[in-house]
Design a protein around this motif. Structure first.
Motif, PDB file in Angstrom:
ATOM      1  N   GLY A  92       0.782  -1.231   0.000  1.00 26.95           N
ATOM      2  CA  GLY A  92       0.000   0.000   0.000  1.00 26.95           C
ATOM      3  C   GLY A  92       0.810   1.276   0.000  1.00 26.95           C
ATOM      4  O   GLY A  92       0.244   2.362   0.011  1.00 26.95           O
ATOM      5  N   SER A  93       2.130   1.161  -0.004  1.00 27.23           N
ATOM      6  CA  SER A  93       2.942   2.381   0.031  1.00 27.23           C
ATOM      7  C   SER A  93       3.995   2.415  -1.078  1.00 27.23           C
ATOM      8  O   SER A  93       4.987   3.127  -0.955  1.00 27.23           O
ATOM      9  CB  SER A  93       3.607   2.532   1.404  1.00 27.23           C
ATOM     10  OG  SER A  93       4.485   1.450   1.650  1.00 27.23           O
ATOM     11  N   VAL A  94       3.782   1.669  -2.143  1.00 30.38           N
ATOM     12  CA  VAL A  94       4.721   1.690  -3.264  1.00 30.38           C
ATOM     13  C   VAL A  94       4.429   2.914  -4.121  1.00 30.38           C
ATOM     14  O   VAL A  94       3.415   2.992  -4.797  1.00 30.38           O
ATOM     15  CB  VAL A  94       4.628   0.389  -4.096  1.00 30.38           C
ATOM     16  CG1 VAL A  94       5.498   0.486  -5.340  1.00 30.38           C
ATOM     17  CG2 VAL A  94       5.022  -0.810  -3.252  1.00 30.38           C
ATOM     18  N   LYS A  95       5.316   3.871  -4.041  1.00 27.80           N
ATOM     19  CA  LYS A  95       5.175   5.119  -4.797  1.00 27.80           C
ATOM     20  C   LYS A  95       6.293   5.297  -5.819  1.00 27.80           C
ATOM     21  O   LYS A  95       6.112   5.977  -6.820  1.00 27.80           O
ATOM     22  CB  LYS A  95       5.190   6.324  -3.848  1.00 27.80           C
ATOM     23  CG  LYS A  95       4.155   6.264  -2.751  1.00 27.80           C
ATOM     24  CD  LYS A  95       2.811   6.677  -3.248  1.00 27.80           C
ATOM     25  CE  LYS A  95       1.838   6.797  -2.094  1.00 27.80           C
ATOM     26  NZ  LYS A  95       0.669   5.989  -2.232  1.00 27.80           N
ATOM     27  N   THR A  96       7.453   4.717  -5.528  1.00 29.49           N
ATOM     28  CA  THR A  96       8.631   4.900  -6.377  1.00 29.49           C
ATOM     29  C   THR A  96       9.173   3.552  -6.845  1.00 29.49           C
ATOM     30  O   THR A  96       8.788   2.497  -6.325  1.00 29.49           O
ATOM     31  CB  THR A  96       9.766   5.618  -5.615  1.00 29.49           C
ATOM     32  OG1 THR A  96      10.220   4.764  -4.559  1.00 29.49           O
ATOM     33  CG2 THR A  96       9.313   6.961  -5.061  1.00 29.49           C
ATOM     34  N   VAL A  97      10.093   3.598  -7.787  1.00 26.81           N
ATOM     35  CA  VAL A  97      10.767   2.384  -8.245  1.00 26.81           C
ATOM     36  C   VAL A  97      11.487   1.733  -7.070  1.00 26.81           C
ATOM     37  O   VAL A  97      11.443   0.513  -6.891  1.00 26.81           O
ATOM     38  CB  VAL A  97      11.734   2.712  -9.404  1.00 26.81           C
ATOM     39  CG1 VAL A  97      12.563   1.501  -9.790  1.00 26.81           C
ATOM     40  CG2 VAL A  97      10.971   3.255 -10.609  1.00 26.81           C
ATOM     41  N   HIS A  98      12.117   2.527  -6.232  1.00 31.97           N
ATOM     42  CA  HIS A  98      12.799   2.017  -5.043  1.00 31.97           C
ATOM     43  C   HIS A  98      11.824   1.265  -4.135  1.00 31.97           C
ATOM     44  O   HIS A  98      12.131   0.166  -3.666  1.00 31.97           O
ATOM     45  CB  HIS A  98      13.451   3.184  -4.287  1.00 31.97           C
ATOM     46  CG  HIS A  98      14.271   2.765  -3.123  1.00 31.97           C
ATOM     47  ND1 HIS A  98      13.793   2.815  -1.836  1.00 31.97           N
ATOM     48  CD2 HIS A  98      15.535   2.278  -3.050  1.00 31.97           C
ATOM     49  CE1 HIS A  98      14.737   2.389  -1.008  1.00 31.97           C
ATOM     50  NE2 HIS A  98      15.799   2.053  -1.720  1.00 31.97           N
ATOM     51  N   ASP A  99      10.656   1.838  -3.920  1.00 28.58           N
ATOM     52  CA  ASP A  99       9.640   1.185  -3.085  1.00 28.58           C
ATOM     53  C   ASP A  99       9.240  -0.168  -3.665  1.00 28.58           C
ATOM     54  O   ASP A  99       9.042  -1.133  -2.929  1.00 28.58           O
ATOM     55  CB  ASP A  99       8.377   2.044  -2.970  1.00 28.58           C
ATOM     56  CG  ASP A  99       8.591   3.363  -2.265  1.00 28.58           C
ATOM     57  OD1 ASP A  99       9.579   3.503  -1.516  1.00 28.58           O
ATOM     58  OD2 ASP A  99       7.749   4.267  -2.489  1.00 28.58           O
ATOM     59  N   LEU A 100       9.104  -0.238  -4.983  1.00 30.73           N
ATOM     60  CA  LEU A 100       8.709  -1.494  -5.623  1.00 30.73           C
ATOM     61  C   LEU A 100       9.782  -2.558  -5.426  1.00 30.73           C
ATOM     62  O   LEU A 100       9.473  -3.713  -5.120  1.00 30.73           O
ATOM     63  CB  LEU A 100       8.432  -1.274  -7.114  1.00 30.73           C
ATOM     64  CG  LEU A 100       8.014  -2.512  -7.907  1.00 30.73           C
ATOM     65  CD1 LEU A 100       6.760  -3.163  -7.308  1.00 30.73           C
ATOM     66  CD2 LEU A 100       7.790  -2.151  -9.365  1.00 30.73           C
ATOM     67  N   VAL A 101      11.044  -2.191  -5.577  1.00 33.68           N
ATOM     68  CA  VAL A 101      12.134  -3.140  -5.354  1.00 33.68           C
ATOM     69  C   VAL A 101      12.109  -3.620  -3.900  1.00 33.68           C
ATOM     70  O   VAL A 101      12.239  -4.824  -3.632  1.00 33.68           O
ATOM     71  CB  VAL A 101      13.503  -2.521  -5.717  1.00 33.68           C
ATOM     72  CG1 VAL A 101      14.653  -3.405  -5.259  1.00 33.68           C
ATOM     73  CG2 VAL A 101      13.585  -2.264  -7.219  1.00 33.68           C
ATOM     74  N   LEU A 102      11.915  -2.702  -2.949  1.00 35.73           N
ATOM     75  CA  LEU A 102      11.852  -3.098  -1.539  1.00 35.73           C
ATOM     76  C   LEU A 102      10.659  -4.012  -1.281  1.00 35.73           C
ATOM     77  O   LEU A 102      10.785  -5.011  -0.560  1.00 35.73           O
ATOM     78  CB  LEU A 102      11.778  -1.864  -0.638  1.00 35.73           C
ATOM     79  CG  LEU A 102      13.027  -0.990  -0.608  1.00 35.73           C
ATOM     80  CD1 LEU A 102      12.779   0.248   0.249  1.00 35.73           C
ATOM     81  CD2 LEU A 102      14.232  -1.763  -0.102  1.00 35.73           C
ATOM     82  N   PHE A 103       9.514  -3.674  -1.858  1.00 36.93           N
ATOM     83  CA  PHE A 103       8.326  -4.505  -1.704  1.00 36.93           C
ATOM     84  C   PHE A 103       8.608  -5.925  -2.185  1.00 36.93           C
ATOM     85  O   PHE A 103       8.348  -6.902  -1.472  1.00 36.93           O
ATOM     86  CB  PHE A 103       7.149  -3.900  -2.481  1.00 36.93           C
ATOM     87  CG  PHE A 103       5.951  -4.790  -2.537  1.00 36.93           C
ATOM     88  CD1 PHE A 103       5.047  -4.818  -1.491  1.00 36.93           C
ATOM     89  CD2 PHE A 103       5.729  -5.615  -3.635  1.00 36.93           C
ATOM     90  CE1 PHE A 103       3.936  -5.659  -1.536  1.00 36.93           C
ATOM     91  CE2 PHE A 103       4.630  -6.449  -3.688  1.00 36.93           C
ATOM     92  CZ  PHE A 103       3.735  -6.475  -2.642  1.00 36.93           C
ATOM     93  N   LEU A 104       9.120  -6.047  -3.391  1.00 34.91           N
ATOM     94  CA  LEU A 104       9.389  -7.368  -3.954  1.00 34.91           C
ATOM     95  C   LEU A 104      10.468  -8.101  -3.168  1.00 34.91           C
ATOM     96  O   LEU A 104      10.402  -9.318  -2.993  1.00 34.91           O
ATOM     97  CB  LEU A 104       9.785  -7.240  -5.427  1.00 34.91           C
ATOM     98  CG  LEU A 104       8.653  -6.794  -6.347  1.00 34.91           C
ATOM     99  CD1 LEU A 104       9.201  -6.367  -7.693  1.00 34.91           C
ATOM    100  CD2 LEU A 104       7.600  -7.887  -6.498  1.00 34.91           C
TER     101      LEU A 104
END
Length: 111
Positions: A92-104
């Motif tokens: 619910g807090s993926v806003k940036t490319v960095h966030d997506l990498v951390l999420f995955l």
């Protein structure tokens, strides 16, 4: 998008990778994210020079549904489970490319 590409002349996947703590993150996830996002960009003839700080909605003009589809494609490519995503601290807090990498990176590996 062409303005972004022009302002990032000389940047590559190497430039992108250095924006992450690659000693703590799965580099396969970083690469899969960079490569799987490429076909979604307008500039199809050249490599789009993503930055970790690129915001999906504001900078790259992705909508939430596209981001969800991309996340599943990237997870499949880097062999990450997409089960129980609600327990992921980045859900619910993926806003940036960095966030997506951390999420995955926080999703369990398959195999």
């Amino acid at each position: 998008m062409r303005t972004i590409v022009a302002s990032r002349t000389g940047e590559s996947i190497c430039t992108y990778a250095r924006q992450f703590d690659y000693r703590r993150l799965d580099t396969q996830t970083m690469r899969a994210t960079f490569e799987e996002l490429q076909p979604w960009m307008i500039s199809r003839e050249e490599i789009f020079p993503f930055r970790a700080s690129d915001r999906f909605e504001e900078d790259l003009h992705f909508d939430g549904e596209d981001l969800d589809m991309m996340a599943y494609d990237i997870a499949r490519r880097c062999q990450r489970s997409m089960e129980n995503v609600e327990s992921n601290p980045y859900f619910g807090s993926v806003k940036t490319v960095h966030d997506l990498v951390l999420f995955l990176n926080h999703q369990p590996k398959l195999v």
